[in-house]
Design a protein around this motif. Structure first.
Motif, PDB file in Angstrom:
ATOM      1  N   ALA A 126      80.582   9.683  45.883  1.00 47.41           N
ATOM      2  CA  ALA A 126      79.519   9.327  45.191  1.00 47.41           C
ATOM      3  C   ALA A 126      78.119  10.978  45.522  1.00 47.41           C
ATOM      4  O   ALA A 126      77.541  10.989  44.700  1.00 47.41           O
ATOM      5  CB  ALA A 126      78.862   8.079  45.830  1.00 47.41           C
ATOM      6  N   LEU A 127      78.642  11.048  46.671  1.00 41.66           N
ATOM      7  CA  LEU A 127      77.774  12.453  47.138  1.00 41.66           C
ATOM      8  C   LEU A 127      78.821  13.872  46.606  1.00 41.66           C
ATOM      9  O   LEU A 127      78.389  15.078  46.530  1.00 41.66           O
ATOM     10  CB  LEU A 127      78.052  12.484  48.810  1.00 41.66           C
ATOM     11  N   GLY A 128      79.731  13.632  45.621  1.00 41.69           N
ATOM     12  CA  GLY A 128      80.290  15.275  45.152  1.00 41.69           C
ATOM     13  C   GLY A 128      80.993  15.608  46.081  1.00 41.69           C
ATOM     14  O   GLY A 128      81.450  16.588  45.961  1.00 41.69           O
ATOM     15  N   GLU A 129      81.506  15.324  47.159  1.00 46.40           N
ATOM     16  CA  GLU A 129      82.509  15.199  48.231  1.00 46.40           C
ATOM     17  C   GLU A 129      83.994  15.410  47.463  1.00 46.40           C
ATOM     18  O   GLU A 129      84.550  14.051  46.850  1.00 46.40           O
ATOM     19  CB  GLU A 129      82.094  14.763  49.697  1.00 46.40           C
ATOM     20  N   PRO A 130      85.135  17.202  48.403  1.00 45.19           N
ATOM     21  CA  PRO A 130      85.899  15.508  48.084  1.00 45.19           C
ATOM     22  C   PRO A 130      86.980  14.935  49.418  1.00 45.19           C
ATOM     23  O   PRO A 130      86.557  15.510  49.998  1.00 45.19           O
ATOM     24  CB  PRO A 130      86.864  17.576  47.580  1.00 45.19           C
ATOM     25  N   CYS A 131      87.420  14.249  49.276  1.00 45.98           N
ATOM     26  CA  CYS A 131      88.231  13.229  49.390  1.00 45.98           C
ATOM     27  C   CYS A 131      89.577  13.483  49.022  1.00 45.98           C
ATOM     28  O   CYS A 131      89.707  12.847  48.037  1.00 45.98           O
ATOM     29  CB  CYS A 131      87.310  12.043  49.509  1.00 45.98           C
TER      30      CYS A 131
END
Length: 481
Positions: free
Chosen positions: A56-61
């Motif tokens: 949701a925060l645009g972080e790669p996971c």
């Protein structure tokens, strides 16, 4: 670490609002955390929520799975209406190298399997450069390592590898009946340890709890907190209530019932920020007393929270209307917060949070719990429930709320309270209702037997409950036989 330093510390959301509250904001960034629990305790669901918060925060996971397939993870996500969009799933097997290792004569099979598993994970991290990572699970790594020292070395090396890349990682650690607790192996390595507990009581549903057993540099709300796994929501945590979190009432106010003679018995009315126990057997008018105060508060423009454990909402409305108290419109307008519960499906922690939120968001001034007896009788550990409700009552008192607890008694004459634990200490005020038969008619009596704040009337008076309303008059004692 002092408060100012804590505020400067970067934290990331766990994806579970209740857990973030326990953690005073979230997980300290760039660290490794262990999530422990038995199968079915909610580890995978919590891990997916953690990664979804990052997406949701645009972080790669990345979700590195040694124990579950992508299809299994998708099924878990789908059960909550979620997708794995934005989450890269790396399916690995700690046994991938068995066939190749079978022909080796120089290296031990376990060492080769461990090395290749480590290389595959590190390669995926280097390629996709995640900000958040879930490693599922440590149990598989533990099984292929030859001994505990080797297992610890692997974890320490992996922690250093992640720290160099500023990755926040959750390592899932499955606890089974066949394996002893391994806290001595991993607790000292991780920056924090979160334990999920699942137990089946003698009756009712599964009870779930969560504990942050370790979190460096964070003054967490320690101890167990109730939690649940809800369809569409995932893991939901209900932080234990801290009474001191409520704002203190500057000046107590008198809260009236709308019946002058009843208010006189309390020295003019009841005080805000206190708890009143209404005790009596069936038919004495306990719920009517609660409805009376609720109606008076609603007519003054105040909000009221009424929580039912023994009566349906429609039954409550009809009973009140039969006494001239029309409350439906207040409910439709949102001024009356009315909830009925199946006690077997709600934990003390969840109930406390529902009440707390209603007071905070709707500015409720009167809270009624009807009945406290039914609530306690539905729980396997009543003594703990009494402690939980005591914390809730202290919170409500600090918030300036008048709380009315309905406590039922056994039998026509009410010999003995209907629970086997003492609750009298919970009440600042105790209103005792009685019923007796005389010449073919039941007569109700009402007495204020205790009031900590200010004077009160010690007389026994007669209580009339009629379609025209409620009245209290001087009591004429029954003639001696």
């Amino acid at each position: 670490m002092n408060v100012a330093e804590r505020k400067k510390q970067t934290v990331v959301s766990s994806g579970i609002s209740g857990l973030d509250e326990i953690l005073r904001g979230g997980l300290p960034a760039s660290n490794l955390y262990i999530v422990q629990g038995a199968p079915g305790s909610g580890k995978t669901t919590a891990a997916l929520q953690f990664l979804r918060a990052g997406v949701a925060l645009g972080e790669p996971c990345i979700y590195v799975s040694l124990s579950q397939t992508r299809a299994e993870l998708e099924a878990i996500a789908l059960s909550h209406g979620w997708t794995l969009d934005g989450i890269r799933v790396e399916e690995l097997s700690a046994s991938d190298s068995i066939n190749r290792a079978a022909d080796q004569t120089i290296f031990q099979t376990t060492e080769l399997r461990l090395d290749e598993t480590r290389k595959a994970i590190e390669s995926a991290i280097e390629e996709h450069k995640p900000s958040r990572l879930v490693y599922d699970s440590l149990l598989e790594i533990r099984l292929i390592t030859a001994d505990s020292p080797r297992f610890r070395r692997e974890l320490i090396a992996f922690k250093a590898f992640l720290a160099q890349r500023n990755i926040v990682a959750l390592l899932l650690d499955t606890q089974t009946s066949e394996t002893d607790r391994t806290g001595e192996e991993v607790d000292g390595i991780a920056h924090g340890v979160i334990r999920l507990d699942k137990s089946l009581e003698e009756y009712g549903g599964v009870r779930r709890r969560i504990e942050v057993s370790k979190m460096r540099g964070v003054p967490v709300a320690d101890g167990y907190h109730d939690m649940a796994i809800r369809e569409g929501e995932g893991v939901v945590v209900f932080p234990r209530i801290v009474p001191g979190a409520a704002a203190r009432t500057v000046k107590p106010q008198l809260i009236k019932s709308g019946v002058d003679t009843l208010d006189e018995m309390f020295g003019g009315g009841q005080e805000s920020g206190t708890t009143t126990l209404v005790i009596g057997q069936a038919g004495t008018g306990k719920s009517t007393m609660a409805s009376l105060y609720a109606t008076a508060a609603l007519k003054r423009g105040e909000s009221v929270g009424l929580f039912l454990f023994e009566e349906r909402i429609e039954t409550f409305f009809r009973r009140s209307e039969g006494l001239g108290m029309a409350l439906r419109q207040f409910h439709e307008d949102g001024q009356l917060i009315l909830r009925d519960f199946n006690p077997n499906e709600i934990s003390p922690g969840e109930f406390g949070q529902i009440v707390q939120q209603s007071v905070n968001s709707e500015k409720v001034k009167v809270v009624v719990i009807d009945s406290f007896t039914g609530y306690l009788n539905s729980l396997p550990h009543r003594e703990k429930a009494v402690r939980d409700i005591q914390s809730l009552l202290k919170y409500l008192a600090r918030a300036g709320v008048l709380t009315i607890l309905i406590v039922a008694q056994h039998g026509l004459l009410g010999q003995g309270v209907g629970i086997d634990v003492d609750v009298s200490f919970l009440g600042d005020t105790v209103l005792l209702l009685r019923i007796a038969e005389h010449e073919g008619r039941l007569r109700r009596s009402i007495t204020v037997v205790k009031k900590r704040h200010g004077p009160h009337d010690l007389d026994v008076r007669e209580l009339f409950i009629q379609s025209s309303g409620v009245s209290v008059i001087a009591y004429n004692p029954l003639p001696e036989v």
